[in-house]
Structures are given as structure tokens and as C-alpha cells.
Design an enzyme around this catalytic site. Structure first.
Site, mmCIF file in Angstrom:
data_model
loop_
_atom_site.group_PDB
_atom_site.id
_atom_site.type_symbol
_atom_site.label_atom_id
_atom_site.label_comp_id
_atom_site.label_asym_id
_atom_site.label_seq_id
_atom_site.Cartn_x
_atom_site.Cartn_y
_atom_site.Cartn_z
ATOM 1 N N SER A 248 0.713 -1.146 0.053
ATOM 2 C CA SER A 248 0.155 -0.034 -0.097
ATOM 3 C C SER A 248 0.913 1.391 0.004
ATOM 4 C CB SER A 248 -0.873 -0.116 1.093
ATOM 5 O OG SER A 248 -1.609 1.238 1.352
ATOM 6 N N TYR B 241 -2.100 -0.890 10.984
ATOM 7 C CA TYR B 241 -2.043 -1.088 9.472
ATOM 8 C C TYR B 241 -0.881 -0.634 8.737
ATOM 9 C CZ TYR B 241 -3.591 -1.094 4.566
ATOM 10 O OH TYR B 241 -4.030 -1.219 3.276
HETATM 11 N N1 LIG Z 1 -8.828 0.143 -0.538
HETATM 12 C C1 LIG Z 1 -7.808 0.621 -0.643
HETATM 13 O O1 LIG Z 1 -7.840 1.833 -0.361
HETATM 14 C C2 LIG Z 1 -6.384 0.124 -0.513
HETATM 15 C C3 LIG Z 1 -5.103 0.779 -0.621
HETATM 16 C C4 LIG Z 1 -4.038 0.227 -0.490
HETATM 17 C C5 LIG Z 1 -4.010 -0.956 -0.369
HETATM 18 N N2 LIG Z 1 -4.918 -1.918 -0.117
HETATM 19 C C6 LIG Z 1 -4.860 -3.366 0.152
HETATM 20 O O2 LIG Z 1 -5.417 -4.030 -0.972
HETATM 21 C C7 LIG Z 1 -5.771 -5.295 -0.481
HETATM 22 C C8 LIG Z 1 -7.144 -5.667 -0.870
HETATM 23 O O3 LIG Z 1 -7.996 -4.722 -0.442
HETATM 24 P P1 LIG Z 1 -9.311 -4.293 -0.796
HETATM 25 O O4 LIG Z 1 -9.414 -2.625 -0.852
HETATM 26 O O5 LIG Z 1 -9.994 -4.800 -2.074
HETATM 27 O O6 LIG Z 1 -10.447 -4.627 0.429
HETATM 28 P P2 LIG Z 1 -11.705 -5.563 0.668
HETATM 29 O O7 LIG Z 1 -12.567 -5.224 -0.374
HETATM 30 O O8 LIG Z 1 -12.133 -5.332 1.869
HETATM 31 O O9 LIG Z 1 -11.113 -7.089 0.136
HETATM 32 C C9 LIG Z 1 -10.204 -7.318 1.217
HETATM 33 C C10 LIG Z 1 -10.251 -9.075 0.968
HETATM 34 O O10 LIG Z 1 -9.491 -9.884 2.016
HETATM 35 C C11 LIG Z 1 -9.969 -10.877 2.195
HETATM 36 N N3 LIG Z 1 -9.427 -11.154 3.592
HETATM 37 C C12 LIG Z 1 -9.403 -10.595 4.798
HETATM 38 N N4 LIG Z 1 -9.017 -11.441 5.700
HETATM 39 C C13 LIG Z 1 -8.841 -12.481 5.156
HETATM 40 C C14 LIG Z 1 -8.205 -13.638 5.806
HETATM 41 N N5 LIG Z 1 -7.838 -13.906 7.118
HETATM 42 N N6 LIG Z 1 -7.989 -14.913 4.729
HETATM 43 C C15 LIG Z 1 -8.411 -14.649 3.753
HETATM 44 N N7 LIG Z 1 -8.706 -13.554 3.007
HETATM 45 C C16 LIG Z 1 -9.110 -12.457 3.852
HETATM 46 C C17 LIG Z 1 -11.467 -10.634 2.249
HETATM 47 O O11 LIG Z 1 -12.282 -11.644 2.124
HETATM 48 P P3 LIG Z 1 -12.967 -12.524 3.283
HETATM 49 O O12 LIG Z 1 -13.420 -11.575 4.256
HETATM 50 O O13 LIG Z 1 -14.126 -13.012 2.425
HETATM 51 O O14 LIG Z 1 -11.933 -13.602 3.544
HETATM 52 C C18 LIG Z 1 -11.353 -9.635 0.896
HETATM 53 O O15 LIG Z 1 -11.747 -10.667 -0.014
HETATM 54 C C19 LIG Z 1 -5.322 -5.297 0.840
HETATM 55 O O16 LIG Z 1 -4.365 -5.969 1.303
HETATM 56 C C20 LIG Z 1 -5.466 -3.722 1.291
HETATM 57 O O17 LIG Z 1 -4.698 -3.646 2.402
HETATM 58 C C21 LIG Z 1 -6.447 -1.254 -0.225
#
Ligand SMILES: NC(=O)c1ccc[n+]([C@@H]2O[C@H](COP(=O)([O-])OP(=O)(O)OC[C@H]3O[C@@H](n4cnc5c(N)ncnc54)[C@H](OP(=O)(O)O)[C@@H]3O)[C@@H](O)[C@H]2O)c1
Length: 272
Positions: free
Chosen positions: A133, A146
Site C-alpha cells: 500500500s 495497518y
Molecule cells: N482499498 C484501498 O484503499 C487500499 C489501498 C491500498 C492497499 N489496499 C490493500 O489491497 C488489498 C485488498 O483490499 P481491498 O481494498 O480490495 O479491500 P476489501 O474489499 O476489504 O477486500 C479484502 C479481501 O481480503 C480478504 N481477507 C481478509 N481477511 C482474510 C483472511 N484472514 N483470509 C483470507 N482472506 C481474507 C477478504 O475476504 P474474506 O473476508 O471473504 O475472507 C476480502 O476478499 C488489501 O491488502 C489492502 O490492504 C487497499
């Protein structure tokens, strides 16, 4: 086209789901994994192999890799995308909750790397794509666990990249900015719950209001990150790091160039 066998974690929403859709459209064999398999029926209809996976469980993660190897005989790409935001003031977040943050974002990611590496070394090829990130480049109030988890992901990815290059394995880091997904809602819910009734509640409310505004009006769609991940997974000479999404360049640059006191002052004013 050279079709690849790809595992994507965190595929039940946001970036992981968009990446699954894009890579399926491009004709790859996609294993989409998460805990909430009921949220991946649409991916199943598109042709994804659905795996129930909790990245914090050794048993669950090794069963996932075993299934892919049994069915396909090899694995070309691991996209370590699962993650969430355990927001809250450091004074308020319990050690258990802090450990959960690292269990998913750091140790879960490392566990899957360890499980695919022997196979990729045997193949003398493979790609590991770690979703870090922009938060791995700067600090903000209430984001201690985080941000430190994403600083750790950046460090791990860099070290791993150097260790496994001689085996023909490429390690690529993705650094999204603010992306529309479930992430912000979950992070701000954690922040509000842990701050309720404490000296941090006023700042937490300001922060969650600003995050909600950002999610609604500024955030970039997850498809933009999916495109970068697809390039990292398939192009001949992938970059070491891909960045995309609102704020990712501006905030990383500001944190590198501004005197630290100035940078701190902005966030202290905004969120405390
Ligand atoms: N959105 C942003 O602004 C942003 C910015 C920078 C980086 N990121 C990173 O991008 C990645 C994806 O995030 P996103 O934005 O797509 O968020 P999201 O929509 O909340 O998706 C997160 C995913 O992680 C899965 N997850 C959480 N805990 C888990 C576990 N214990 N085992 C397996 N899967 C798990 C969730 O699935 P289940 O709950 O169904 O398991 C969900 O599919 C993350 O690493 C996040 O930190 C996001």
C-alpha cells in the site's frame, strides 16, 4: 496467449475480485480465494475455481496450494492480496487485535510465499505479487498497526525479491492509493469501535468522516489496480513496483520530500 495458473487471495471483494475478473477475461486459469465463498458465486459463473481460504490458517493455506497443484500440476503466479485495516489509536488496540492485523497482512502473505516457493523453484519460474500500500511509505494517526503491517510487506517483498531471483522467480510489489472497496468501511468501523468513549474519539470521528468522503468522491475503482496486477503477472519484464490509485504518488512524494515536522503537522491537524 500463454495461459497461466494464478492464485488470488482476498478475491471475495474489491481489488481481488476485480483482478480475478480481468485475468479470467484474458483466458488464464484463476483460483479465487477468500473466507466468504458465498460472495464469489459470480466469479464461479465466469469460470474461476473458488477456494475457501483463511490466510491465517496453515491448514487452510496448504490445502489451497495442494488443490491447485493436484488439479493443474503447477502454479505460475501467486497474488497475495488479502488484507484489512485494524485502525485504532495504538493506546486502544489490544495486542490480540494487533496480532490479528499482522497475522493476515504479513504472516498470511509470508505463509503463502513459503508454500508456493518450493514448487516455483522446481519449475525455475514463477511470480509472487504482493499487494502492499501507499501506507507502507508514510504514517498517520490511528493507523499504527495497518501502516506498520504495510511497511513490513514492503520490506519482506524487497528481501524476498533478492533471495529468489536466482531461481527464476520474480517478486513484485503493488502499492495502491485510495481504492473503492470494502476496505475503508471495515478500517473506519474498527477505528470507531476502538475509540468510542476514549480521548481519541473526536479525532476518530473526523478521520472516518474524511475517509467516507474519500471513498465516495476521490477513490479510484479497483479495476485500475487489477490492470497493474495483470501486467505484473503476465508481461515479459514486469516492474519491481507498480503504483496506482488516488493519492499514491502525491502522498509518497510528500512524505519523502517534506520535512517530517511539516508532514506530521498536516495529519495531526486533520485527524487528532
Ligand atoms: N482499498 C484501498 O484503499 C487500499 C489501498 C491500498 C492497499 N489496499 C490493500 O489491497 C488489498 C485488498 O483490499 P481491498 O481494498 O480490495 O479491500 P476489501 O474489499 O476489504 O477486500 C479484502 C479481501 O481480503 C480478504 N481477507 C481478509 N481477511 C482474510 C483472511 N484472514 N483470509 C483470507 N482472506 C481474507 C477478504 O475476504 P474474506 O473476508 O471473504 O475472507 C476480502 O476478499 C488489501 O491488502 C489492502 O490492504 C487497499
Amino acid at each position: 496467449m500463454d495461459s497461466k495458473v494464478i492464485l488470488i487471495t482476498g478475491a471475495s471483494s474489491g481489488i481481488g475480485k476485480s483482478t480475478s475478473v480481468l485475468l479470467l477475461k484474458k483466458g488464464h486459469t484463476v483460483y479465487s480465494a477468500a473466507r466468504r465463498t458465498e460472495k464469489m458465486e459470480d466469479l464461479k459463473r465466469e469460470g474461476a475455481h473458488i477456494i475457501k481460504l483463511d490466510v491465517t490458517s496453515e491448514e487452510s493455506a496448504s490445502a489451497a496450494i495442494r488443490q491447485i497443484l493436484d488439479e493443474q500440476g503447477h502454479i505460475d503466479v501467486l497474488v497475495n492480496n488479502a488484507g484489512f485495516g485494524q485502525y485504532g489509536a495504538i493506546e486502544n488496540v489490544s495486542t490480540d487485535d494487533a496480532q490479528k492485523q499482522f497475522d493476515v497482512n504479513v504472516f498470511g502473505l509470508a505463509r503463502l510465499c513459503r508454500l508456493v516457493l518450493p514448487e516455483m523453484r522446481k519449475q525455475k519460474s514463477g511470480r509472487i505479487i504482493n499487494v502492499g500500500s501507499m501506507a507502507g511509505h508514510f504514517c498517520e494517526p490511528h493507523g499504527g498497526w495497518y501502516h506498520s503491517s504495510k511497511h513490513a510487506v514492503a520490506g519482506l517483498s524487497g528481501c524476498l525479491r533478492q533471495e529468489v531471483r536466482k531461481f527464476g522467480i520474480k517478486v513484485i510489489q503493488i502499492e495502491p492509493g485510495e481504492i473503492r472497496s470494502e476496505w475503508s468501511g471495515i478500517a473506519m468501523q474498527n477505528l470507531c469501535e476502538s475509540s468510542a468513549g476514549t480521548v481519541y474519539s473526536k479525532g476518530a470521528e473526523k478521520q472516518s468522516r474524511l475517509y467516507a468522503f474519500g471513498e465516495k468522491h476521490l477513490a479510484t475503482g479497483p479495476e485500475a489496480v487489477a490492470k497493474k496486477i495483470a501486467a505484473a503477472a503476465t508481461c515479459r519484464r514486469p516492474r519491481l513496483v507498480y503504483r496506482t490509485g488516488f493519492g499514491c504518488v502525491g502522498l509518497s512524494l510528500a512524505s519523502a520530500l517534506l520535512p517530517r515536522r511539516w508532514f506530521d503537522a498536516i495529519f495531526i491537524r486533520l485527524f487528532t
